[in-house]
Motif scaffolding. Structure first.
Motif, PDB file in Angstrom:
ATOM      1  N   GLY A  76       1.693   6.910  -6.906  1.00 50.03           N
ATOM      2  CA  GLY A  76       0.505   7.616  -7.375  1.00 50.03           C
ATOM      3  C   GLY A  76      -0.626   6.712  -7.795  1.00 50.03           C
ATOM      4  N   MET A  77      -0.599   5.461  -7.361  1.00 47.62           N
ATOM      5  CA  MET A  77      -1.646   4.507  -7.716  1.00 47.62           C
ATOM      6  C   MET A  77      -2.767   4.550  -6.676  1.00 47.62           C
ATOM      7  SD  MET A  77       0.936   1.374  -8.717  1.00 47.62           S
ATOM      8  CE  MET A  77      -0.421   0.233  -9.036  1.00 47.62           C
ATOM      9  N   SER A  78      -3.940   4.125  -7.061  1.00 50.90           N
ATOM     10  CA  SER A  78      -5.092   4.144  -6.172  1.00 50.90           C
ATOM     11  C   SER A  78      -5.017   2.999  -5.160  1.00 50.90           C
ATOM     12  CB  SER A  78      -6.388   4.015  -6.965  1.00 50.90           C
ATOM     13  OG  SER A  78      -7.503   3.894  -6.090  1.00 50.90           O
ATOM     14  N   VAL A  79      -5.327   3.318  -3.911  1.00 54.86           N
ATOM     15  CA  VAL A  79      -5.469   2.282  -2.888  1.00 54.86           C
ATOM     16  C   VAL A  79      -6.895   2.290  -2.337  1.00 54.86           C
ATOM     17  CG1 VAL A  79      -3.037   2.271  -2.260  1.00 54.86           C
ATOM     18  CG2 VAL A  79      -4.584   3.828  -1.069  1.00 54.86           C
ATOM     19  N   ARG A  80      -7.790   2.899  -3.089  1.00 55.97           N
ATOM     20  CA  ARG A  80      -9.189   2.882  -2.689  1.00 55.97           C
ATOM     21  C   ARG A  80      -9.692   1.444  -2.639  1.00 55.97           C
ATOM     22  NH1 ARG A  80     -14.131   6.260  -5.651  1.00 55.97           N
ATOM     23  NH2 ARG A  80     -15.611   6.094  -3.905  1.00 55.97           N
TER      24      ARG A  80
ATOM     25  N   GLU B 249      -4.398  10.947   2.323  1.00 51.46           N
ATOM     26  CA  GLU B 249      -4.342  12.012   1.310  1.00 51.46           C
ATOM     27  C   GLU B 249      -4.189  13.383   1.950  1.00 51.46           C
ATOM     28  OE1 GLU B 249      -7.046   9.802  -2.140  1.00 51.46           O
ATOM     29  OE2 GLU B 249      -7.996  11.243  -0.782  1.00 51.46           O
ATOM     30  N   GLU B 250      -4.932  13.631   3.020  1.00 45.63           N
ATOM     31  CA  GLU B 250      -4.873  14.946   3.674  1.00 45.63           C
ATOM     32  C   GLU B 250      -3.508  15.209   4.290  1.00 45.63           C
ATOM     33  OE1 GLU B 250      -8.053  14.788   6.448  1.00 45.63           O
ATOM     34  OE2 GLU B 250      -9.641  14.900   4.921  1.00 45.63           O
ATOM     35  N   LYS B 251      -2.896  14.177   4.832  1.00 48.17           N
ATOM     36  CA  LYS B 251      -1.594  14.324   5.504  1.00 48.17           C
ATOM     37  C   LYS B 251      -0.419  14.156   4.532  1.00 48.17           C
ATOM     38  CE  LYS B 251      -2.863  14.949   9.831  1.00 48.17           C
ATOM     39  NZ  LYS B 251      -2.412  16.077  10.675  1.00 48.17           N
TER      40      LYS B 251
ATOM     41  N   ARG C 168       4.202   9.549   0.428  1.00 52.86           N
ATOM     42  CA  ARG C 168       4.526  10.076  -0.900  1.00 52.86           C
ATOM     43  C   ARG C 168       6.018  10.130  -1.163  1.00 52.86           C
ATOM     44  NH1 ARG C 168       0.204  15.141  -1.256  1.00 52.86           N
ATOM     45  NH2 ARG C 168      -1.699  13.860  -1.194  1.00 52.86           N
ATOM     46  N   ASP C 169       6.807  10.216  -0.101  1.00 53.74           N
ATOM     47  CA  ASP C 169       8.267  10.306  -0.262  1.00 53.74           C
ATOM     48  C   ASP C 169       8.915   8.944  -0.166  1.00 53.74           C
ATOM     49  OD1 ASP C 169       7.991  13.041  -0.464  1.00 53.74           O
ATOM     50  OD2 ASP C 169       8.135  13.322   1.712  1.00 53.74           O
TER      51      ASP C 169
ATOM     52  N   ILE D 253       0.839  -1.203   0.000  1.00 53.30           N
ATOM     53  CA  ILE D 253       0.000   0.000   0.000  1.00 53.30           C
ATOM     54  C   ILE D 253       0.872   1.250   0.000  1.00 53.30           C
ATOM     55  CG2 ILE D 253      -1.619   1.344   1.387  1.00 53.30           C
ATOM     56  CD1 ILE D 253      -2.918  -1.348   2.149  1.00 53.30           C
ATOM     57  N   ARG D 254       1.911   1.271   0.826  1.00 50.41           N
ATOM     58  CA  ARG D 254       2.816   2.426   0.844  1.00 50.41           C
ATOM     59  C   ARG D 254       3.468   2.622  -0.519  1.00 50.41           C
ATOM     60  NH1 ARG D 254       4.567  -0.077   5.618  1.00 50.41           N
ATOM     61  NH2 ARG D 254       6.585  -0.572   4.675  1.00 50.41           N
ATOM     62  N   GLN D 255       3.881   1.528  -1.136  1.00 50.13           N
ATOM     63  CA  GLN D 255       4.515   1.616  -2.454  1.00 50.13           C
ATOM     64  C   GLN D 255       3.542   2.149  -3.498  1.00 50.13           C
ATOM     65  OE1 GLN D 255       5.882  -2.429  -2.947  1.00 50.13           O
ATOM     66  NE2 GLN D 255       7.826  -2.037  -1.892  1.00 50.13           N
ATOM     67  N   ALA D 256       2.293   1.696  -3.440  1.00 51.15           N
ATOM     68  CA  ALA D 256       1.284   2.157  -4.394  1.00 51.15           C
ATOM     69  C   ALA D 256       1.033   3.652  -4.240  1.00 51.15           C
ATOM     70  CB  ALA D 256      -0.010   1.374  -4.204  1.00 51.15           C
ATOM     71  N   VAL D 257       0.913   4.120  -3.000  1.00 52.79           N
ATOM     72  CA  VAL D 257       0.697   5.549  -2.769  1.00 52.79           C
ATOM     73  C   VAL D 257       1.874   6.347  -3.301  1.00 52.79           C
ATOM     74  CG1 VAL D 257       0.431   7.336  -1.010  1.00 52.79           C
ATOM     75  CG2 VAL D 257      -0.799   5.174  -0.775  1.00 52.79           C
ATOM     76  N   LYS D 258       3.068   5.881  -3.059  1.00 47.74           N
ATOM     77  CA  LYS D 258       4.265   6.583  -3.521  1.00 47.74           C
ATOM     78  C   LYS D 258       4.293   6.702  -5.035  1.00 47.74           C
ATOM     79  CE  LYS D 258       9.322   6.549  -3.071  1.00 47.74           C
ATOM     80  NZ  LYS D 258      10.485   5.857  -2.459  1.00 47.74           N
TER      81      LYS D 258
END
Length: 207
Positions: free
Chosen positions: A184-188, A200-202, A206-207, A177-182
């Motif tokens: 830019g992929m959806s984890v919905r 998303e808010e925090k 991303r890094d 999940i962390r890798q997907a967010v980094k």
């Protein structure tokens, strides 16, 4: 780097009740908590008729080297994830205690504060096979019942007596999940909606 934990936020007290309860325990970094965690907890709770399942996030895990999101963020995501289920609770004992988090220390604390309860330590298949490497596994097995989530097609060789519970095989990990967010992929639909909004808010992961 692990951020400081404030004593105002984390309350270590365990309610002392005369009547013993059946309590499931799920430990981990929950970085972030995802749907597989919640499904496993609910399946064990209902099939074993437990009163509650407690999520107890690690402060510093003994077996992982990846940098952790702050204790506050991980705790908040857990609160958001379980808020609609009155049988799932978040207990921040290890964050309050600080240092490296060992299950044996937490169980000793729980048995001291509420010895009338029966505790069930819930483990995934990978944890089942590595449990003998944990700190004082023999003592852990004396203080609680060990519960393993059965995973189809996964070889499981526990070295200690284990209660097995079948649960839907959801192939998810916090790392993925962390890798997907980094990327830019959806984890919905992989994490609860409230957790997704918080990430998303925090701007987490991303890094």
């Amino acid at each position: 780097m692990q951020q400081a934990v404030t004593k105002v936020m984390f309350k270590p007290e365990i309610e002392s009740q005369k009547k013993g309860r059946q309590i499931g325990i799920m430990g981990g970094t929950f970085n972030p908590v995802h749907l597989a965690h919640l499904v496993a907890a609910e399946q064990v709770r209902t099939k074993m008729r437990l009163d509650e399942v407690w999520f107890i996030p690690d402060n510093i895990p003994p077996h992982k080297e990846a940098p952790l999101t702050s204790a506050e963020d991980r705790a908040k995501m857990l609160d958001l994830a379980v808020k609609d289920n009155p049988f799932l609770k978040v207990k921040l004992l290890e964050l309050y205690r600080g240092g490296v988090s060992y299950t044996i220390d937490t169980l000793r604390y729980l048995k001291e504060k509420a010895p009338q309860n029966t505790y069930y330590l819930i483990m995934g298949s990978d944890q089942v096979n590595s449990f003998h490497k944990w700190k004082e596994p023999e003592e852990i097995a004396k203080l609680c019942q060990l519960v393993g989530i059965r995973r189809p097609g996964y070889e499981q060789k526990p070295e200690f007596p284990m209660i097995w519970v079948d649960a839907p095989d959801i192939s998810l990990s916090s790392t993925k999940i962390r890798q997907a967010v980094k990327l830019g992929m959806s984890v919905r639909y992989l994490v609860p909606d409230a957790v997704l909004r918080y990430i998303e808010e925090k701007g987490l992961y991303r890094d």
